[in-house]
Design a protein around this motif. Structure first.
Motif, PDB file in Angstrom:
ATOM      1  N   TRP A 240     105.089  77.126 -25.166  1.00  0.00           N
ATOM      2  CA  TRP A 240     105.217  75.861 -24.438  1.00  0.00           C
ATOM      3  C   TRP A 240     103.986  75.651 -23.587  1.00  0.00           C
ATOM      4  CZ3 TRP A 240     111.054  75.640 -22.595  1.00  0.00           C
ATOM      5  CH2 TRP A 240     111.876  75.627 -23.729  1.00  0.00           C
ATOM      6  N   ARG A 241     103.339  74.500 -23.770  1.00  0.00           N
ATOM      7  CA  ARG A 241     102.086  74.185 -23.084  1.00  0.00           C
ATOM      8  C   ARG A 241     102.347  73.142 -21.994  1.00  0.00           C
ATOM      9  NH1 ARG A 241      97.974  75.961 -26.645  1.00  0.00           N
ATOM     10  NH2 ARG A 241      98.941  77.552 -27.981  1.00  0.00           N
ATOM     11  N   PHE A 242     102.105  73.496 -20.731  1.00  0.00           N
ATOM     12  CA  PHE A 242     102.323  72.608 -19.598  1.00  0.00           C
ATOM     13  C   PHE A 242     100.970  72.031 -19.186  1.00  0.00           C
ATOM     14  CE2 PHE A 242     105.622  75.765 -19.731  1.00  0.00           C
ATOM     15  CZ  PHE A 242     106.783  75.062 -19.464  1.00  0.00           C
ATOM     16  N   ASP A 243     100.800  70.735 -19.452  1.00  0.00           N
ATOM     17  CA  ASP A 243      99.489  70.129 -19.239  1.00  0.00           C
ATOM     18  C   ASP A 243      99.671  68.632 -19.035  1.00  0.00           C
ATOM     19  OD1 ASP A 243      96.802  69.780 -19.021  1.00  0.00           O
ATOM     20  OD2 ASP A 243      96.311  70.267 -21.093  1.00  0.00           O
ATOM     21  N   ASN A 244      98.997  68.080 -18.039  1.00  0.00           N
ATOM     22  CA  ASN A 244      99.124  66.644 -17.747  1.00  0.00           C
ATOM     23  C   ASN A 244      98.142  65.832 -18.572  1.00  0.00           C
ATOM     24  OD1 ASN A 244     101.138  67.122 -15.824  1.00  0.00           O
ATOM     25  ND2 ASN A 244      99.648  67.438 -14.201  1.00  0.00           N
ATOM     26  N   ARG A 245      98.348  65.850 -19.869  1.00  0.00           N
ATOM     27  CA  ARG A 245      97.516  65.049 -20.767  1.00  0.00           C
ATOM     28  C   ARG A 245      98.329  64.713 -22.007  1.00  0.00           C
ATOM     29  NH1 ARG A 245      95.503  67.534 -25.340  1.00  0.00           N
ATOM     30  NH2 ARG A 245      95.956  69.766 -25.503  1.00  0.00           N
ATOM     31  N   GLN A 246      97.874  63.694 -22.709  1.00  0.00           N
ATOM     32  CA  GLN A 246      98.490  63.386 -23.986  1.00  0.00           C
ATOM     33  C   GLN A 246      98.044  64.409 -25.024  1.00  0.00           C
ATOM     34  OE1 GLN A 246      98.246  59.432 -25.485  1.00  0.00           O
ATOM     35  NE2 GLN A 246      98.679  58.454 -23.541  1.00  0.00           N
ATOM     36  N   VAL A 247      98.963  64.796 -25.855  1.00  0.00           N
ATOM     37  CA  VAL A 247      98.611  65.716 -26.934  1.00  0.00           C
ATOM     38  C   VAL A 247      98.670  64.965 -28.265  1.00  0.00           C
ATOM     39  CG1 VAL A 247      99.495  67.699 -25.661  1.00  0.00           C
ATOM     40  CG2 VAL A 247     101.002  66.526 -27.281  1.00  0.00           C
ATOM     41  N   ASP A 248      97.916  65.440 -29.202  1.00  0.00           N
ATOM     42  CA  ASP A 248      97.926  64.907 -30.565  1.00  0.00           C
ATOM     43  C   ASP A 248      98.729  65.881 -31.416  1.00  0.00           C
ATOM     44  OD1 ASP A 248      97.343  64.238 -33.256  1.00  0.00           O
ATOM     45  OD2 ASP A 248      95.445  63.311 -32.658  1.00  0.00           O
ATOM     46  N   LEU A 249      99.976  65.542 -31.693  1.00  0.00           N
ATOM     47  CA  LEU A 249     100.858  66.478 -32.385  1.00  0.00           C
ATOM     48  C   LEU A 249     100.280  66.936 -33.707  1.00  0.00           C
ATOM     49  CD1 LEU A 249     102.996  65.202 -30.341  1.00  0.00           C
ATOM     50  CD2 LEU A 249     104.677  65.702 -32.109  1.00  0.00           C
ATOM     51  N   ILE A 250      99.768  66.005 -34.496  1.00  0.00           N
ATOM     52  CA  ILE A 250      99.335  66.338 -35.839  1.00  0.00           C
ATOM     53  C   ILE A 250      98.048  67.158 -35.800  1.00  0.00           C
ATOM     54  CG2 ILE A 250      98.746  65.428 -38.102  1.00  0.00           C
ATOM     55  CD1 ILE A 250     101.637  64.886 -37.178  1.00  0.00           C
ATOM     56  N   ARG A 251      97.046  66.685 -35.090  1.00  0.00           N
ATOM     57  CA  ARG A 251      95.746  67.353 -35.077  1.00  0.00           C
ATOM     58  C   ARG A 251      95.796  68.698 -34.350  1.00  0.00           C
ATOM     59  NH1 ARG A 251      91.173  64.418 -36.416  1.00  0.00           N
ATOM     60  NH2 ARG A 251      89.918  65.750 -35.070  1.00  0.00           N
ATOM     61  N   GLU A 252      96.644  68.806 -33.305  1.00  0.00           N
ATOM     62  CA  GLU A 252      96.667  70.027 -32.506  1.00  0.00           C
ATOM     63  C   GLU A 252      97.774  70.990 -32.929  1.00  0.00           C
ATOM     64  OE1 GLU A 252      95.933  69.524 -28.190  1.00  0.00           O
ATOM     65  OE2 GLU A 252      95.872  67.384 -28.637  1.00  0.00           O
ATOM     66  N   GLY A 253      98.544  70.614 -33.936  1.00  0.00           N
ATOM     67  CA  GLY A 253      99.529  71.531 -34.482  1.00  0.00           C
ATOM     68  C   GLY A 253     100.747  71.761 -33.613  1.00  0.00           C
ATOM     69  N   PHE A 254     101.147  70.760 -32.812  1.00  0.00           N
ATOM     70  CA  PHE A 254     102.358  70.883 -32.011  1.00  0.00           C
ATOM     71  C   PHE A 254     103.585  70.591 -32.875  1.00  0.00           C
ATOM     72  CE2 PHE A 254      99.372  70.506 -28.535  1.00  0.00           C
ATOM     73  CZ  PHE A 254      99.967  71.230 -27.509  1.00  0.00           C
ATOM     74  N   ASP A 255     104.647  71.336 -32.623  1.00  0.00           N
ATOM     75  CA  ASP A 255     105.917  71.035 -33.291  1.00  0.00           C
ATOM     76  C   ASP A 255     106.616  69.866 -32.614  1.00  0.00           C
ATOM     77  OD1 ASP A 255     106.112  73.267 -35.291  1.00  0.00           O
ATOM     78  OD2 ASP A 255     105.910  74.454 -33.459  1.00  0.00           O
ATOM     79  N   ALA A 256     106.451  69.740 -31.290  1.00  0.00           N
ATOM     80  CA  ALA A 256     107.109  68.675 -30.546  1.00  0.00           C
ATOM     81  C   ALA A 256     106.387  68.485 -29.221  1.00  0.00           C
ATOM     82  CB  ALA A 256     108.581  69.004 -30.303  1.00  0.00           C
ATOM     83  N   ALA A 257     106.664  67.365 -28.566  1.00  0.00           N
ATOM     84  CA  ALA A 257     106.151  67.107 -27.221  1.00  0.00           C
ATOM     85  C   ALA A 257     107.187  66.284 -26.475  1.00  0.00           C
ATOM     86  CB  ALA A 257     104.815  66.374 -27.265  1.00  0.00           C
ATOM     87  N   ILE A 258     107.216  66.449 -25.160  1.00  0.00           N
ATOM     88  CA  ILE A 258     108.145  65.697 -24.316  1.00  0.00           C
ATOM     89  C   ILE A 258     107.320  65.008 -23.245  1.00  0.00           C
ATOM     90  CG2 ILE A 258     110.142  65.816 -22.783  1.00  0.00           C
ATOM     91  CD1 ILE A 258     110.923  68.418 -24.176  1.00  0.00           C
ATOM     92  N   GLY A 259     107.532  63.703 -23.073  1.00  0.00           N
ATOM     93  CA  GLY A 259     106.788  62.989 -22.050  1.00  0.00           C
ATOM     94  C   GLY A 259     106.907  61.501 -22.232  1.00  0.00           C
ATOM     95  N   GLY A 260     106.014  60.776 -21.588  1.00  0.00           N
ATOM     96  CA  GLY A 260     106.010  59.328 -21.683  1.00  0.00           C
ATOM     97  C   GLY A 260     104.613  58.822 -21.972  1.00  0.00           C
ATOM     98  N   GLY A 261     104.539  57.697 -22.648  1.00  0.00           N
ATOM     99  CA  GLY A 261     103.255  57.062 -22.882  1.00  0.00           C
ATOM    100  C   GLY A 261     102.366  57.733 -23.899  1.00  0.00           C
TER     101      GLY A 261
END
Length: 307
Positions: free
Chosen positions: A125-146
């Motif tokens: 789990w990565r805690f970071d105040n930025r938008q992540v790119d799920l596809i390019r960065e290989g995330f399975d999921a993200a939680i947030g807004g915007g």
């Protein structure tokens, strides 16, 4: 599996435009990715990329091969992930991105229960105040807004978010309780500094009746974290404008009270983002279901509403 690894190195290099970017996505070295692609080219007897010191572009044969294998590779990887279990349980590394304070307060406390239910899953789990790119960065999921909705990403709304004005009871008792937005200028304003705009954030307020007010008050203090704003307000330093997810527990305990309770700010929604796949990996599926159920059980959608 060796051939599958070579094909994956080729596909990710083509998608991301470089061996280095593909290596970061695949947790390999750039040399390892390049070696995999070179082996695939040797096995196929064709050159898949035109290489230079500055660019990596697909050859005509590479374009044809990419079109033929991309969908099949995703399906195979999904199938492998979906059937990857230990003692019948979903297994594997689960990479999830979320904002620092929100994740700390509302998602991290669920980690123990999630691990008890799914012991074969390894949360990353990565805690970071930025938008992540799920596809390019290989995330399975993200939680947030915007978060930008890229092709291939599914969005599931968890709760709508309102911002409210809060202060400590002791602060209001020592000064006065305002009845209109204009009276806020006579009190101490705790202002949030936006890392997006690099300037203090105005207070855009509204009521259910349709009244609106925008305030840019001189700050008593400027802070860049909503939880720190709550702490400063509880310390009696002034009035803060904060998201309900951060304020609600302090409001429920009585440490903070709402100021001008009929006024609030709409700021969007908290969503769960994950990649769209015909065969969603079991680890991702159970995580999505787990989070959705927890938000429902905790009634966050109701508790985080200001109206």
């Amino acid at each position: 599996m060796e051939t599958l690894s070579s094909i994956e190195s080729f596909v990710r290099s083509a998608e991301l435009g470089s061996f280095s970017a593909a290596a970061r996505r695949l947790s390999l070295t750039p040399g390892g990715v390049s070696k995999n692609v070179a082996k695939l080219e040797a096995d196929l007897g064709v050159r898949l990329f035109h290489r230079s010191t500055r660019s990596l572009t697909l050859s005509e044969a590479g374009e044809q091969f990419l079109a033929q294998v991309t969908g099949g590779l995703d399906a195979i990887q999904s199938a492998i992930a979906n059937t990857s279990t230990v003692a019948g349980q979903p297994a594997g590394t689960l990479k999830v991105g979320m904002a620092m304070a929100f994740g700390r307060d509302h998602i991290l406390p669920l980690l123990g229960e999630f691990l008890n239910e799914y012991p074969a899953i390894r949360p990353d789990w990565r805690f970071d105040n930025r938008q992540v790119d799920l596809i390019r960065e290989g995330f399975d999921a993200a939680i947030g807004g915007g978060i930008d909705i890229a092709p291939g990403v599914v969005v599931r709304e968890l709760a709508r978010i309102h911002l409210v004005l809060v202060a400590s009871p002791a602060y209001l008792a020592s000064r006065f309780t305002p009845e209109t937005p204009a009276e806020l200028a006579q009190l101490d304003a705790l202002i949030r500094y936006s890392q997006t705009t690099n300037r203090p954030t105005p207070w855009h307020l509204k009521t259910l009746a349709g009244d609106q007010a925008t305030l840019e008050l001189p700050p008593r203090a400027t802070l860049n974290d909503p939880e720190m704003l709550c702490n400063a307000a509880m310390a009696g330093l002034g009035i803060a404008h904060v998201p309900m997810p951060h304020a609600v527990r302090h409001l429920e305990s009585g440490a903070l009270v709402r100021v001008l309770p009929q006024w609030y700010t709409e700021t969007g929604v908290i969503c769960l983002y994950f990649a769209a796949k015909k065969l969603m990996p079991a680890k991702t599926r159970v995580f999505v279901d787990f989070i959705v159920e927890k938000f429902r059980a905790e009634r966050y959608s109701e508790r985080w509403s200001a109206v």
